[in-house]
Scaffold this active site. Structure first.
Site, short mmCIF file in Angstrom:
data_model
loop_
_atom_site.label_atom_id
_atom_site.label_comp_id
_atom_site.label_asym_id
_atom_site.label_seq_id
_atom_site.Cartn_x
_atom_site.Cartn_y
_atom_site.Cartn_z
N MET A 57 9.91 24.47 -2.32
CA MET A 57 9.14 23.42 -2.99
C MET A 57 10.01 22.51 -3.87
O MET A 57 9.86 21.30 -3.90
CB MET A 57 8.02 24.05 -3.84
CG MET A 57 7.06 23.01 -4.41
SD MET A 57 5.81 23.72 -5.47
CE MET A 57 4.86 24.69 -4.35
N TYR A 89 14.20 31.54 1.11
CA TYR A 89 13.01 32.25 1.61
C TYR A 89 13.19 32.65 3.08
O TYR A 89 13.58 31.82 3.91
CB TYR A 89 11.78 31.35 1.52
CG TYR A 89 11.21 31.19 0.13
CD1 TYR A 89 10.74 32.29 -0.59
CD2 TYR A 89 11.10 29.93 -0.45
CE1 TYR A 89 10.21 32.12 -1.86
CE2 TYR A 89 10.56 29.76 -1.71
CZ TYR A 89 10.11 30.87 -2.41
OH TYR A 89 9.58 30.70 -3.67
N ARG A 114 -9.75 0.42 15.30
CA ARG A 114 -9.95 1.24 14.08
C ARG A 114 -11.16 0.68 13.34
O ARG A 114 -12.21 1.29 13.34
CB ARG A 114 -8.70 1.20 13.18
CG ARG A 114 -7.53 1.96 13.73
CD ARG A 114 -6.44 2.18 12.70
NE ARG A 114 -6.04 0.97 12.00
CZ ARG A 114 -4.88 0.83 11.37
NH1 ARG A 114 -4.02 1.83 11.32
NH2 ARG A 114 -4.57 -0.30 10.74
N LYS A 173 0.84 -1.20 0.00
CA LYS A 173 0.00 0.00 0.00
C LYS A 173 0.88 1.25 0.00
O LYS A 173 2.09 1.16 0.24
CB LYS A 173 -0.93 -0.02 1.22
CG LYS A 173 -0.23 -0.07 2.55
CD LYS A 173 -1.17 -0.56 3.64
CE LYS A 173 -0.47 -0.80 4.94
NZ LYS A 173 -0.64 0.21 5.93
C1 LIG Z 1 -3.85 -4.29 8.47
C2 LIG Z 1 -2.38 -4.21 8.24
N1 LIG Z 1 -1.66 -5.33 8.11
C3 LIG Z 1 -0.33 -5.30 7.92
C4 LIG Z 1 0.36 -4.10 7.83
C5 LIG Z 1 1.86 -4.09 7.66
O1 LIG Z 1 2.46 -3.50 8.79
P1 LIG Z 1 4.03 -3.30 8.92
O2 LIG Z 1 4.42 -2.34 7.86
O3 LIG Z 1 4.24 -2.73 10.26
O4 LIG Z 1 4.64 -4.63 8.71
C6 LIG Z 1 -0.37 -2.91 7.96
C7 LIG Z 1 0.34 -1.63 7.89
O5 LIG Z 1 0.01 -0.63 8.44
C8 LIG Z 1 -1.77 -2.96 8.16
O6 LIG Z 1 -2.50 -1.84 8.29
#
Ligand SMILES: Cc1ncc(COP(=O)(O)O)c(C=O)c1O
Length: 411
Positions: A349, A301, A172, A74
């Site tokens: 920037m 700046y 969460r 992600k």
């Molecule tokens: C639900 C979930 N699983 C696994 C992970 C992976 O975590 P990490 O990067 O600490 O290994 C995350 C990361 O935030 C997560 O939100």
């Protein structure tokens, strides 16, 4: 599964331009974010060392044995370039990845990646149609999203695999442990939905005191035992910290994120394997302007820095528009000529200034500056920058901007 020789990915916000093993530097674009094509001349880049990625993944897989690993890619693979990372992991044999959002999976699938995607964040009911169409595996924890997925799947004449999230302590998203049985029964009544996984997430596995984390494991185990009546479910809970320090959390699959990128989840981890992790990303730039300035010159700046002596100042084409934190103004360092050179004046920037007076006669236009990585015997890590700014390395890496080309190196 694509072979090692399959054609380079097109665009997922990063390039495969200048790496040793890539031939055509202009083939990738920033199309996913609507930006410029990657060119070999762009002076700032994030080099993604695929050999180090392989090493880290192998190390972690060694800890969890034959269990499936579903790497978290992600947030553009924690800033490393999701396309480059996913493609390499697919080459290594991985086929399921964790992303936060439907849009992240859609971008990767659109780029031609063949993989399964677990969507970790809660989706809204109106995202169900897209999730079904793309064959994603959303995490579910409420009735609204679940029922929308069921509806859309039945409409499309298919079923969708989902992972039921249990809130064992993160607070969460998740079904409360006491309501898990009823939720699972409801899932079973919906013919468009197949519950593939039962999962949870740690709030405090990266701390020295593992009491809370152990309590979360115990809660998850109780729910998982009771859930047996709903058939075999893949139970998964472990993030990087748990993979390193909590073998009891491995269950049936694990979801490492930060550790595959070669970084410890926190300084409190105990597992000595940690020391073998290798940071995958180097962030470099080059001097585009060099000048001598007189004592008393105000720099940048707001003239927040004024030279006390005659100084040699290098201009680097990197700024907060690249995700280089503005809070490093008059605080951070960049490696040049193998030395830690101070950032002087405000990070703007697109440009930052560095005092290279100590390198007079040994520094020239075009020289490489290292923001994250090694130069000579010096090293700056994402952790160093995070500590300086009072944040975590996760944030430093994920904020590296779309304007910085990600360039694959090694195999
Ligand atoms: C639900 C979930 N699983 C696994 C992970 C992976 O975590 P990490 O990067 O600490 O290994 C995350 C990361 O935030 C997560 O939100």
């Amino acid at each position: 599964m694509p072979s090692r020789g399959s054609p380079p990915l097109p665009s997922v916000g990063e390039g495969r331009g200048e790496g040793e093993r890539v031939g055509a530097p202009h083939e990738s674009t920033f199309a996913a974010v609507g930006l410029m094509p990657v060119t070999v001349t762009h002076p700032t880049k994030a080099v993604i060392h695929l050999d180090r990625l392989s090493h880290n993944v192998e190390l972690l897989q060694g800890l969890v044995g034959s269990r499936p690993m579903w790497p978290a890619i992600k947030a553009n693979a924690y800033g490393h370039g999701a396309g480059i990372v996913a493609r390499h992991l697919i080459d290594l044999g991985y086929s399921t990845f964790c992303v936060a959002h439907v849009a992240e999976a859609a971008a990767l699938l659109g780029a031609g990646l063949e993989a399964k995607f677990v969507i970790l964040s809660a989706i809204l009911p109106e995202q169900a149609e897209e999730a079904v169409a793309l064959g994603l595996e959303p995490v579910v924890a409420n009735r609204e999203a679940l029922e929308a997925l069921d509806r859309e799947a039945r409409k499309a004449g298919t079923t969708i695999s989902v992972h039921v999230k249990i809130d064992t302590g993160m607070a969460r998203i998740g079904v409360a442990p006491g309501e898990a049985g009823e939720y699972l029964r409801h899932c079973r009544a919906l013919s468009g939905v197949r519950v593939k996984g039962l999962m949870s997430h740690f709030a405090r596995a990266d701390e020295e005191d593992k009491k809370d984390a152990m309590a979360q494991i115990a809660r998850f185990r109780t729910v998982a035992e009771a859930a047996r009546e709903h058939g075999p479910l893949i139970r998964h809970m472990a993030n990087s910290a748990a993979i390193l320090d909590l073998p009891d959390s491995y269950f049936d699959a694990v979801r490492p994120g930060i550790s595959i990128y070669g970084i410890a989840p926190s300084p409190a981890m105990a597992n000595p394997a940690l020391r073998q992790l290798r940071p995958v990303l180097d962030w470099t730039t080059r001097i585009v302007f060099l000048k001598e300035v007189a004592p008393g010159t105000g720099l940048g700046y707001g003239h927040t820095f004024r030279t006390e002596r005659a100084s040699l100042i290098a201009t680097l084409p990197i700024g907060y528009g690249d995700g280089f934190p503005r809070n490093l103004s008059n605080k951070g360092v960049i490696l040049l000529g193998g030395m830690r050179c101070p950032i002087v004046g405000r990070v703007s920037m697109d440009q930052s200034l560095v005092d290279v007076s100590a390198l007079r006669g040994r520094v020239a236009l075009g020289d490489e500056g290292v923001i994250i990585g090694r130069q000579g015997s010096e090293e700056i890590t994402a952790v160093d920058i995070a500590e300086r700014l009072g944040t975590i390395d996760y944030e430093i890496l994920t904020r590296i901007g779309a304007r910085v080309p990600r360039v694959a190196s090694g195999t």
